[in-house]
Design a protein around this motif. Sequence first.
Motif, PDB file in Angstrom:
ATOM      1  N   ALA B  79       0.846  -1.200   0.000  1.00  0.00           N
ATOM      2  CA  ALA B  79       0.000   0.000   0.000  1.00  0.00           C
ATOM      3  C   ALA B  79       0.880   1.248   0.000  1.00  0.00           C
ATOM      4  O   ALA B  79       0.656   2.192  -0.769  1.00  0.00           O
ATOM      5  CB  ALA B  79      -0.927  -0.006   1.220  1.00  0.00           C
ATOM      6  N   ARG B  80       1.908   1.243   0.853  1.00  0.00           N
ATOM      7  CA  ARG B  80       2.791   2.405   0.935  1.00  0.00           C
ATOM      8  C   ARG B  80       3.548   2.606  -0.389  1.00  0.00           C
ATOM      9  O   ARG B  80       3.689   3.729  -0.880  1.00  0.00           O
ATOM     10  CB  ARG B  80       3.785   2.228   2.077  1.00  0.00           C
ATOM     11  CG  ARG B  80       4.590   3.513   2.360  1.00  0.00           C
ATOM     12  CD  ARG B  80       5.732   3.261   3.327  1.00  0.00           C
ATOM     13  NE  ARG B  80       5.306   2.731   4.604  1.00  0.00           N
ATOM     14  CZ  ARG B  80       4.888   3.491   5.626  1.00  0.00           C
ATOM     15  NH1 ARG B  80       4.837   4.794   5.505  1.00  0.00           N
ATOM     16  NH2 ARG B  80       4.529   2.926   6.756  1.00  0.00           N
ATOM     17  N   GLY B  84      -0.254   4.745  -1.153  1.00  0.00           N
ATOM     18  CA  GLY B  84      -1.453   4.722  -0.301  1.00  0.00           C
ATOM     19  C   GLY B  84      -1.098   4.869   1.164  1.00  0.00           C
ATOM     20  O   GLY B  84       0.077   4.910   1.539  1.00  0.00           O
ATOM     21  N   ASP B  85      -2.138   4.897   1.984  1.00  0.00           N
ATOM     22  CA  ASP B  85      -1.966   4.995   3.429  1.00  0.00           C
ATOM     23  C   ASP B  85      -2.066   3.588   4.018  1.00  0.00           C
ATOM     24  O   ASP B  85      -3.141   2.979   3.986  1.00  0.00           O
ATOM     25  CB  ASP B  85      -3.071   5.887   4.001  1.00  0.00           C
ATOM     26  CG  ASP B  85      -3.058   5.898   5.523  1.00  0.00           C
ATOM     27  OD1 ASP B  85      -2.074   5.396   6.121  1.00  0.00           O
ATOM     28  OD2 ASP B  85      -4.037   6.403   6.114  1.00  0.00           O
ATOM     29  N   PRO B  86      -0.953   3.064   4.553  1.00  0.00           N
ATOM     30  CA  PRO B  86      -1.009   1.699   5.083  1.00  0.00           C
ATOM     31  C   PRO B  86      -2.084   1.524   6.158  1.00  0.00           C
ATOM     32  O   PRO B  86      -2.686   0.458   6.257  1.00  0.00           O
ATOM     33  CB  PRO B  86       0.399   1.484   5.666  1.00  0.00           C
ATOM     34  CG  PRO B  86       1.265   2.481   4.991  1.00  0.00           C
ATOM     35  CD  PRO B  86       0.396   3.656   4.671  1.00  0.00           C
ATOM     36  N   ASP B  87      -2.346   2.574   6.926  1.00  0.00           N
ATOM     37  CA  ASP B  87      -3.353   2.450   7.982  1.00  0.00           C
ATOM     38  C   ASP B  87      -4.734   2.108   7.428  1.00  0.00           C
ATOM     39  O   ASP B  87      -5.543   1.474   8.106  1.00  0.00           O
ATOM     40  CB  ASP B  87      -3.433   3.756   8.790  1.00  0.00           C
ATOM     41  CG  ASP B  87      -2.198   3.942   9.652  1.00  0.00           C
ATOM     42  OD1 ASP B  87      -1.452   2.959   9.834  1.00  0.00           O
ATOM     43  OD2 ASP B  87      -1.972   5.073  10.130  1.00  0.00           O
ATOM     44  N   ALA B  88      -4.997   2.524   6.188  1.00  0.00           N
ATOM     45  CA  ALA B  88      -6.301   2.239   5.587  1.00  0.00           C
ATOM     46  C   ALA B  88      -6.419   0.778   5.164  1.00  0.00           C
ATOM     47  O   ALA B  88      -7.515   0.288   4.881  1.00  0.00           O
ATOM     48  CB  ALA B  88      -6.531   3.146   4.383  1.00  0.00           C
ATOM     49  N   ALA B 214      -4.440   0.986  -2.194  1.00  0.00           N
ATOM     50  CA  ALA B 214      -3.812   2.276  -2.492  1.00  0.00           C
ATOM     51  C   ALA B 214      -4.400   2.894  -3.755  1.00  0.00           C
ATOM     52  O   ALA B 214      -3.926   3.930  -4.218  1.00  0.00           O
ATOM     53  CB  ALA B 214      -2.306   2.082  -2.653  1.00  0.00           C
ATOM     54  N   GLY B 215      -5.423   2.225  -4.318  1.00  0.00           N
ATOM     55  CA  GLY B 215      -6.057   2.777  -5.512  1.00  0.00           C
ATOM     56  C   GLY B 215      -5.290   2.525  -6.793  1.00  0.00           C
ATOM     57  O   GLY B 215      -5.514   3.203  -7.800  1.00  0.00           O
TER      58      GLY B 215
END
Lengths: 352, 352
Positions: B79-80, B84-88, B214-215
């Motif tokens: 994700a990172r 993206g935001d890993p927390d999501a 992460a889209g």
Amino acid sequence: MTDTGRTGTRSGSGGPDAAALLDRAHAVVAPRLRADLATLPAPLRRVAMYHFGWEHADGTPAAGRAGKAVRPALVLAAARAMGGDPDAAVRAAAAVELVHNFTLLHDDIVDEDRTRRNRPTAWAVFGVPDALVVGDALQALALPVLAADPHPASAAAAARLGACVVELCAGQQADCAFERRDPLDVTLDECLAMAESKTGALLGCACALGALYAGAGEAEVAAMDAFGREAGLAFQLIDDLIGIWGDPVRTGKPAGADLAAHKKSLPVVAALTSGTAEAAALAELYGRPVLGDKDVALAADAVERAGGRDWAQAEAADRMARAVHQLSCAVPDLAAAEELLALAEFVTRRSH
Amino acid sequence: MTDTGRTGTRSGSGGPDAAALLDRAHAVVAPRLRADLATLPAPLRRVAMYHFGWEHADGTPAAGRAGKAVRPALVLAAARAMGGDPDAAVRAAAAVELVHNFTLLHDDIVDEDRTRRNRPTAWAVFGVPDALVVGDALQALALPVLAADPHPASAAAAARLGACVVELCAGQQADCAFERRDPLDVTLDECLAMAESKTGALLGCACALGALYAGAGEAEVAAMDAFGREAGLAFQLIDDLIGIWGDPVRTGKPAGADLAAHKKSLPVVAALTSGTAEAAALAELYGRPVLGDKDVALAADAVERAGGRDWAQAEAADRMARAVHQLSCAVPDLAAAEELLALAEFVTRRSH
């Protein structure tokens, strides 16, 4: 619910014909299920197609049918009862049937059952490893089928079906745990809770999913779930009565089969926990490793004299009354729910 | 990937510290997993908490840790890497770990493995029925967790994870089928395909889910999946080398353990299918029901002289190169993917 292959004929009530409802449900859901199974890698598909009755063990086509399609029929009938379009709920009906069949594959392994629907069980033909992973794969097909459904209710339906699988697992665990415990140590309430988890939960979930797909509100969905659960318990009680008193012609099981297998079915537990002299006699019989024909007859008499038979019949009637009450909460004009009533009657009427 | 309890220390490359990445992934995913397990009925929860290392068999708290958290770390790092935001993506990471643990529970039953992570396996402690249904329940928790996630990628992620479970099942089925077949009858390609399904698929899915969250677009998600698969195959090859040539101190396994167990690991199959004189010698040894220490040493020599060791080392290096290539397709500036590279290095470097 054990799908012992009992078949029903026409409803006597003049309402919808349950057998026709089941046939219709099977006709619309089977192509969806076949399409789902077709996505499996060949070695898994082969076991699944055998289990569903669509292929012989050697992979040649079979004329069999995967069970009676009670749960898909409940999904579709519940959708219709809540004013929805049953055709929009076919994926939900297929998902419920996939879950049902995954639990059958695993339960047959754990229970060491060698026969289902008058054929050798999948593990007996293909071995435990293959039957186990195919059960896993059927569960894996079921939930994404719902999650990927563009229908607005699909995420809620997937969450509900997932929670139902956990409950089915808990019911199966409790059932196995009871078999290991001292017969006098299992309470009737525990046994009813186990039957509700193992049999009622998926019938309730089927009705709830139909309601969800019809856009019903939370209270109606909950009432539909309760209807299916109560009808499921009524079914289980009657199934347990048949397991003791017959009839062997329609069930393929000899009268007393459950007693010979030392099954702690609901009438047996009711008798064992009755505090009567017959309870002690029954416990003594259940303590023997093997029961001959005469012992089985004695055990059946003991269950009856301890009140187990009467209790189970009264409880089944009570559960059906509760089921209808719950249904009336979801569908105030019960005429709209006549298909659900016909299906509930179908699964429970076969004790007479 | 068999989680044999091997532990790693710091990365020597000066990049991110893989052990710290794993610790961080564990720290964010464990509370989510504990919350999921807390929803299970008590008898199932108990087995699950034991399996995850958080409770002893008697239900008292244990200081253990559920594996190394490689898959959750891959989800978060992917994700990172895709911006993206890993927390999501924590729910996705938890879902992957639930799936991994469901397969471990079932594989241990089928393989009759009595030890995992230096403790008795769940079935060895609680019996096959309980371990089997708890595996089912973990799968049932995993997919709705994703489906109910309000994140826009959740439905696609659930579909991908469901397809991955089917592939894991196919891999496990193939593994069991190979064990039953004549050793000379299994081709190296079949064996590689099995390892990709059994080990690579979930590592690939973990990376793909991180990218989805992460889209990322379809091509990037596919490249991330391929990265995880290739790294997974490299891991499996090196794990197989360790299973023959050690080292016992770090693995807890004696050198030659896989040979003594007649395991058809990748170097063994490479040797058996080499068409050399040593292949025949090895097949003869594998035909014996029991291999003593001297036979195991002979078998290891035969694998080496038949080229199995060199092939596996070269193949592992090739797979890692392919993994990095795939990663560069998803993340053209590899500096953004240094966490993923550190994790891939971590799981594969322990052969030296």
